[in-house]
Design a protein around this motif. Structure first.
Motif, PDB file in Angstrom:
ATOM      1  N   TRP A 136      -8.540  14.109  -2.055  1.00  0.00           N
ATOM      2  CA  TRP A 136      -8.605  12.812  -2.610  1.00  0.00           C
ATOM      3  C   TRP A 136      -8.596  12.762  -4.215  1.00  0.00           C
ATOM      4  O   TRP A 136      -9.036  13.580  -4.927  1.00  0.00           O
ATOM      5  CB  TRP A 136     -10.061  12.413  -2.267  1.00  0.00           C
ATOM      6  N   HIS A 137      -7.917  11.668  -4.808  1.00  0.00           N
ATOM      7  CA  HIS A 137      -7.944  11.441  -6.289  1.00  0.00           C
ATOM      8  C   HIS A 137      -8.318   9.971  -6.582  1.00  0.00           C
ATOM      9  O   HIS A 137      -7.579   9.129  -6.043  1.00  0.00           O
ATOM     10  CB  HIS A 137      -6.523  11.975  -6.819  1.00  0.00           C
ATOM     11  N   PRO A 138      -8.885   9.813  -7.553  1.00  0.00           N
ATOM     12  CA  PRO A 138      -9.081   8.266  -8.150  1.00  0.00           C
ATOM     13  C   PRO A 138      -7.735   7.508  -8.311  1.00  0.00           C
ATOM     14  O   PRO A 138      -8.025   6.281  -8.016  1.00  0.00           O
ATOM     15  CB  PRO A 138     -10.167   8.561  -9.223  1.00  0.00           C
ATOM     16  N   THR A 139      -6.923   8.245  -8.571  1.00  0.00           N
ATOM     17  CA  THR A 139      -5.658   7.256  -8.661  1.00  0.00           C
ATOM     18  C   THR A 139      -4.399   7.660  -8.096  1.00  0.00           C
ATOM     19  O   THR A 139      -3.499   7.483  -8.336  1.00  0.00           O
ATOM     20  CB  THR A 139      -5.279   7.201 -10.319  1.00  0.00           C
ATOM     21  N   LEU A 140      -4.679   8.285  -6.808  1.00  0.00           N
ATOM     22  CA  LEU A 140      -3.518   8.586  -6.213  1.00  0.00           C
ATOM     23  C   LEU A 140      -2.980   7.376  -5.305  1.00  0.00           C
ATOM     24  O   LEU A 140      -3.796   6.762  -4.651  1.00  0.00           O
ATOM     25  CB  LEU A 140      -4.022   9.662  -5.103  1.00  0.00           C
ATOM     26  N   LEU A 146      -1.956   4.267  -6.010  1.00  0.00           N
ATOM     27  CA  LEU A 146      -2.805   3.018  -6.058  1.00  0.00           C
ATOM     28  C   LEU A 146      -1.563   1.851  -5.665  1.00  0.00           C
ATOM     29  O   LEU A 146      -0.547   1.815  -6.070  1.00  0.00           O
ATOM     30  CB  LEU A 146      -3.220   2.736  -7.399  1.00  0.00           C
ATOM     31  N   ARG A 180      -1.841  -2.340  -4.141  1.00  0.00           N
ATOM     32  CA  ARG A 180      -2.405  -3.981  -4.414  1.00  0.00           C
ATOM     33  C   ARG A 180      -3.037  -4.294  -3.163  1.00  0.00           C
ATOM     34  O   ARG A 180      -2.680  -4.034  -1.933  1.00  0.00           O
ATOM     35  CB  ARG A 180      -1.192  -4.628  -4.858  1.00  0.00           C
ATOM     36  N   ARG A 224       0.733  -1.286   0.067  1.00  0.00           N
ATOM     37  CA  ARG A 224       0.025   0.046   0.029  1.00  0.00           C
ATOM     38  C   ARG A 224       0.889   1.288   0.069  1.00  0.00           C
ATOM     39  O   ARG A 224       0.349   2.273   0.186  1.00  0.00           O
ATOM     40  CB  ARG A 224      -1.191  -0.032   1.125  1.00  0.00           C
TER      41      ARG A 224
END
Ligand code: GLV
Ligand code: GLV
Length: 324
Positions: free
Chosen positions: A127-131, A133, A135, A110
């Motif tokens: 917050w961002h959808p692809t910040l 990322l 597993r 993480r």
């Protein structure tokens, strides 16, 4: 005592006899001099104190109480041959060390260290959808090299995280596993061989003593056999891994990441390791909780007092030593 151990260890030792603590931990020559002086019945030692066959052959001591569960700093056959009993501190650090194995799995997966640095650097703008990322652990396979106390405690945790767990009890070979070791898992852990463990694990976690069988067990060929997405976790002993080969594998993407608490030549790190963003590096803190370190101190002192009084210590590594 080469380095002061925490209470209640010191108090237990002082109640039983005379305790000598040097101002600085002894260098090898000073340790040799202390062991051969005839002034000490028992040495309370740390992993960094090396007891090689030369020293053991001339030592005039009855025992060594190691403040650790591992004892690769002591040549056990030479200790036994010279009637020197060795004792260690098992069990009390099992859960704490398994916690660190999980912490390294989570931290690498993480991106915890990187994420913390990101926030501190002022980069968190929302917050961002692809910040950052990472597993998932759930659904992934954890391969345990070893199936002793710490490996089984790690298995328990991994199962609670929804992982699949496989193990090879004594790599690179195998050993029979008893019902006692397996019952608690109710069929949820898979016994396999070393080659299969290496190729099938998403996480390969090492829980082995360091000895001739396990030295450089994880070498370049093993790293190359692992999946490119695999993560190596080492909370056991650094020299089980060829650290230079690991640096190369992490650098060139042969494996994805590593979480390390131990190093081949502590406290030195292999060249290049410190620059790798896909390694999480801890300073050998597997057993480092306040309560565990005091329980280790109590065990270590109890072992030392027993040996000083010519009794078998509760945790003898080589109980035959005094029969010679
Ligand atoms: C620590 O590495 C220990 O062996 O207790
Ligand atoms: C994240 O915070 C979410 O609510 O999904």
């Amino acid at each position: 005592m080469t380095t002061p151990i925490p209470e209640p260890g010191l108090a237990l030792l002082r109640a039983a006899g005379h305790v000598h603590i040097p101002d600085e931990p002894p260098n090898p020559a000073q340790l040799h001099a202390a062991c051969t002086s005839g002034e000490f019945d028992v040495i309370v030692a740390q992993l960094s104190d090396r007891f090689e066959s030369n020293l053991l052959a001339s030592a005039r001591i009855r025992g060594i109480s190691n403040y650790a569960v591992g004892f690769n700093n002591i040549e056990i056959p030479a200790a036994t041959a010279n009637s020197i009993m060795v004792a260690n501190t098992p069990d009390v650090l099992t859960d704490a060390t398994a916690d660190i194995a999980l912490a390294l799995m989570l931290a690498t997966s993480r991106r915890i260290v990187e994420a913390d640095a990101f926030v501190r650097a002022g980069h968190f703008t929302g917050w961002h959808p692809t910040l950052l990322l990472g597993r998932d652990l759930a659904g992934r396979t954890l391969g345990l090299a070893g199936f002793g106390r710490i490996a089984r405690a790690t298995a328990r945790r991994a199962l609670a995280f929804g992982m699949n767990v496989a193990f090879c009890p004594r790599p690179p070979h195998d050993r029979a596993v008893s019902e006692d070791e397996l019952t608690e898992f109710g069929g949820r852990v898979r016994h396999t061989d070393w080659d299969d463990l290496v190729v099938s694990s998403d996480y390969l976690s090492l829980h082995l003593p360091l000895n001739e069988q396990t030295h450089h067990l994880v070498d370049q060929s093993v790293l190359e056999a692992m999946q490119p997405s695999a993560i190596l976790v080492n909370t056991a002993r650094g020299a089980i891994v060829d650290e230079a080969a690991l640096v190369e594998a992490l650098r060139s993407g042969v494996i994805a990441a590593a979480g390390l608490d131990v190093y081949e030549d502590e406290p030195l790190l292999a060249s290049g390791l410190i620059e790798l963003p896909n390694a999480v590096l801890l300073p050998h803190i597997g057993s480092a909780t306040t309560s565990v370190r005091s329980r280790m101190a109590e065990l270590c002192a109890t072992n030392a007092v027993a040996m000083a009084q010519s009794r078998l210590p509760p945790h003898a590594v080589n109980p035959d030593a005094w029969q010679r």
